[in-house]
Motif scaffolding. Structure first.
Motif, mmCIF file in Angstrom:
data_model
loop_
_atom_site.group_PDB
_atom_site.id
_atom_site.type_symbol
_atom_site.label_atom_id
_atom_site.label_comp_id
_atom_site.label_asym_id
_atom_site.label_seq_id
_atom_site.Cartn_x
_atom_site.Cartn_y
_atom_site.Cartn_z
ATOM 1 N N ASN A 9 45.578 34.183 39.792
ATOM 2 C CA ASN A 9 47.000 33.363 39.225
ATOM 3 C C ASN A 9 46.572 33.193 37.625
ATOM 4 O OD1 ASN A 9 49.796 33.524 40.260
ATOM 5 N ND2 ASN A 9 48.555 32.719 41.937
ATOM 6 N N SER A 10 45.409 33.576 37.066
ATOM 7 C CA SER A 10 44.913 33.485 35.823
ATOM 8 C C SER A 10 45.589 34.098 34.664
ATOM 9 C CB SER A 10 43.262 33.616 35.702
ATOM 10 O OG SER A 10 42.937 33.781 34.358
ATOM 11 N N ASP A 11 45.958 33.540 33.524
ATOM 12 C CA ASP A 11 46.646 34.503 32.673
ATOM 13 C C ASP A 11 45.578 35.347 31.958
ATOM 14 O OD1 ASP A 11 45.260 32.519 31.062
ATOM 15 O OD2 ASP A 11 46.967 31.751 30.116
ATOM 16 N N LYS A 12 44.348 35.419 32.280
ATOM 17 C CA LYS A 12 43.450 36.307 31.820
ATOM 18 C C LYS A 12 43.389 37.498 33.026
ATOM 19 C CE LYS A 12 38.769 34.470 32.060
ATOM 20 N NZ LYS A 12 37.591 33.927 31.362
ATOM 21 N N PRO A 13 42.767 38.675 32.553
ATOM 22 C CA PRO A 13 42.718 39.690 33.625
ATOM 23 C C PRO A 13 41.601 39.181 34.657
ATOM 24 C CG PRO A 13 42.925 40.721 31.807
ATOM 25 C CD PRO A 13 42.672 39.363 31.322
ATOM 26 N N VAL A 14 41.633 39.535 36.054
ATOM 27 C CA VAL A 14 40.745 39.219 37.197
ATOM 28 C C VAL A 14 40.523 40.429 37.793
ATOM 29 C CG1 VAL A 14 40.446 37.777 39.130
ATOM 30 C CG2 VAL A 14 41.552 36.801 37.125
ATOM 31 N N LEU A 15 39.244 41.114 37.488
ATOM 32 C CA LEU A 15 38.990 42.106 38.428
ATOM 33 C C LEU A 15 38.429 41.883 39.757
ATOM 34 C CD1 LEU A 15 38.841 45.307 38.426
ATOM 35 C CD2 LEU A 15 36.594 45.026 37.551
ATOM 36 N N VAL A 16 39.186 42.146 40.730
ATOM 37 C CA VAL A 16 38.472 41.996 42.018
ATOM 38 C C VAL A 16 37.725 43.201 42.870
ATOM 39 C CG1 VAL A 16 38.996 40.838 44.337
ATOM 40 C CG2 VAL A 16 40.186 40.333 42.509
ATOM 41 N N ASP A 17 36.638 43.053 43.023
ATOM 42 C CA ASP A 17 35.990 44.022 43.696
ATOM 43 C C ASP A 17 35.879 43.810 45.362
ATOM 44 O OD1 ASP A 17 34.106 46.132 44.388
ATOM 45 O OD2 ASP A 17 32.398 45.053 43.898
ATOM 46 N N PHE A 18 36.507 44.398 45.932
ATOM 47 C CA PHE A 18 36.492 44.284 47.546
ATOM 48 C C PHE A 18 35.408 45.267 47.882
ATOM 49 C CE2 PHE A 18 40.721 42.932 46.701
ATOM 50 C CZ PHE A 18 41.073 41.934 47.590
ATOM 51 N N PHE A 19 34.471 44.512 48.472
ATOM 52 C CA PHE A 19 33.124 45.506 48.949
ATOM 53 C C PHE A 19 32.677 45.227 50.393
ATOM 54 C CE2 PHE A 19 31.255 41.618 48.053
ATOM 55 C CZ PHE A 19 30.177 41.234 48.608
ATOM 56 N N ALA A 20 31.768 45.957 50.827
ATOM 57 C CA ALA A 20 30.996 45.710 52.147
ATOM 58 C C ALA A 20 29.416 45.592 51.743
ATOM 59 C CB ALA A 20 31.513 46.346 53.182
ATOM 60 N N THR A 21 28.431 44.929 52.441
ATOM 61 C CA THR A 21 27.314 45.281 52.183
ATOM 62 C C THR A 21 26.700 46.412 52.763
ATOM 63 O OG1 THR A 21 26.891 43.907 54.107
ATOM 64 C CG2 THR A 21 26.883 42.547 52.309
ATOM 65 N N TRP A 22 27.320 46.780 53.746
ATOM 66 C CA TRP A 22 26.698 48.096 54.283
ATOM 67 C C TRP A 22 27.133 49.391 53.579
ATOM 68 C CZ3 TRP A 22 31.337 50.802 55.110
ATOM 69 C CH2 TRP A 22 32.338 49.844 55.332
ATOM 70 N N ALA A 57 42.110 38.558 53.135
ATOM 71 C CA ALA A 57 42.483 39.086 51.853
ATOM 72 C C ALA A 57 42.406 40.530 51.595
ATOM 73 C CB ALA A 57 41.148 38.489 50.807
ATOM 74 N N ALA A 58 41.701 41.082 52.353
ATOM 75 C CA ALA A 58 41.471 42.621 52.694
ATOM 76 C C ALA A 58 42.712 43.273 53.047
ATOM 77 C CB ALA A 58 40.360 43.192 53.421
ATOM 78 N N MET A 59 43.336 42.578 53.988
ATOM 79 C CA MET A 59 44.578 43.008 54.813
ATOM 80 C C MET A 59 45.786 42.699 53.922
ATOM 81 S SD MET A 59 44.177 42.425 58.838
ATOM 82 C CE MET A 59 45.955 41.401 58.946
ATOM 83 N N ALA A 60 45.837 41.667 53.338
ATOM 84 C CA ALA A 60 46.890 41.159 52.351
ATOM 85 C C ALA A 60 47.098 42.225 51.236
ATOM 86 C CB ALA A 60 46.689 39.920 51.743
ATOM 87 N N TYR A 61 46.168 42.682 50.633
ATOM 88 C CA TYR A 61 46.216 43.900 49.599
ATOM 89 C C TYR A 61 45.772 45.237 50.157
ATOM 90 C CZ TYR A 61 46.626 39.877 46.879
ATOM 91 O OH TYR A 61 46.982 38.599 46.259
ATOM 92 N N GLN A 62 46.077 45.621 51.560
ATOM 93 C CA GLN A 62 45.907 46.915 52.078
ATOM 94 C C GLN A 62 44.762 47.449 51.860
ATOM 95 O OE1 GLN A 62 49.537 46.723 50.694
ATOM 96 N NE2 GLN A 62 50.073 45.451 52.246
ATOM 97 N N VAL A 63 43.596 46.750 51.693
ATOM 98 C CA VAL A 63 42.319 47.468 51.381
ATOM 99 C C VAL A 63 41.857 48.279 52.485
ATOM 100 C CG1 VAL A 63 39.803 47.039 50.455
ATOM 101 C CG2 VAL A 63 41.825 45.828 49.593
ATOM 102 N N GLN A 64 41.829 49.558 52.462
ATOM 103 C CA GLN A 64 41.199 50.384 53.316
ATOM 104 C C GLN A 64 40.181 50.994 53.397
ATOM 105 O OE1 GLN A 64 44.950 52.674 53.677
ATOM 106 N NE2 GLN A 64 45.858 51.053 54.990
ATOM 107 N N GLY A 65 39.559 50.985 52.185
ATOM 108 C CA GLY A 65 38.298 51.861 51.688
ATOM 109 C C GLY A 65 37.669 50.791 50.960
ATOM 110 N N VAL A 66 36.088 51.059 50.925
ATOM 111 C CA VAL A 66 35.585 50.120 49.995
ATOM 112 C C VAL A 66 34.533 50.988 49.295
ATOM 113 C CG1 VAL A 66 35.648 47.692 51.159
ATOM 114 C CG2 VAL A 66 33.759 49.179 51.829
#
Length: 98
Positions: A9-22, A57-66
């Motif tokens: 919710n920041s007023d500056k851009p926030v880049l989120v990297d959805f990742f997996a260790t594998w 968090a991944a489900m909330a944003y429909q993250v299907q691939g990393v």
């Protein structure tokens, strides 16, 4: 520490990297994001979310691939892309939304 919702919710851009260790491509993104952070300085925040530890968090944003990268500003997703993205492309996109 701020919650995920507070951070995006920041007023500056926030880049989120959805990742997996594998995930191989996720490891490829790591140095790219480090370079990007040093290039951007305080212009944007970069956070990493491990989809295995944060499935909600991944489900909330429909993250299907990393990796999946999503740019937020004021809580809104402005841009998203899955796969490896080069630092210059990310920097231009983030600056366009600053």
């Amino acid at each position: 520490m701020a919650t995920f919702a507070e951070m995006i919710n920041s007023d500056k851009p926030v880049l989120v990297d959805f990742f997996a260790t594998w995930c191989g491509p996720c490891r490829t993104m790591e140095p790219i994001l480090k370079n990007l952070k040093s290039d951007l300085g305080e212009a944007a925040t970069i956070i990493k979310v491990d989809v295995d530890k944060n499935p909600a968090a991944a489900m909330a944003y429909q993250v299907q691939g990393v990796p999946t990268l999503i740019l937020f500003k004021n809580g809104k997703a402005l841009w998203r892309q899955s796969g490896v993205v080069q630092a210059k492309e990310l920097e231009q996109m983030i600056r366009a939304h600053s």
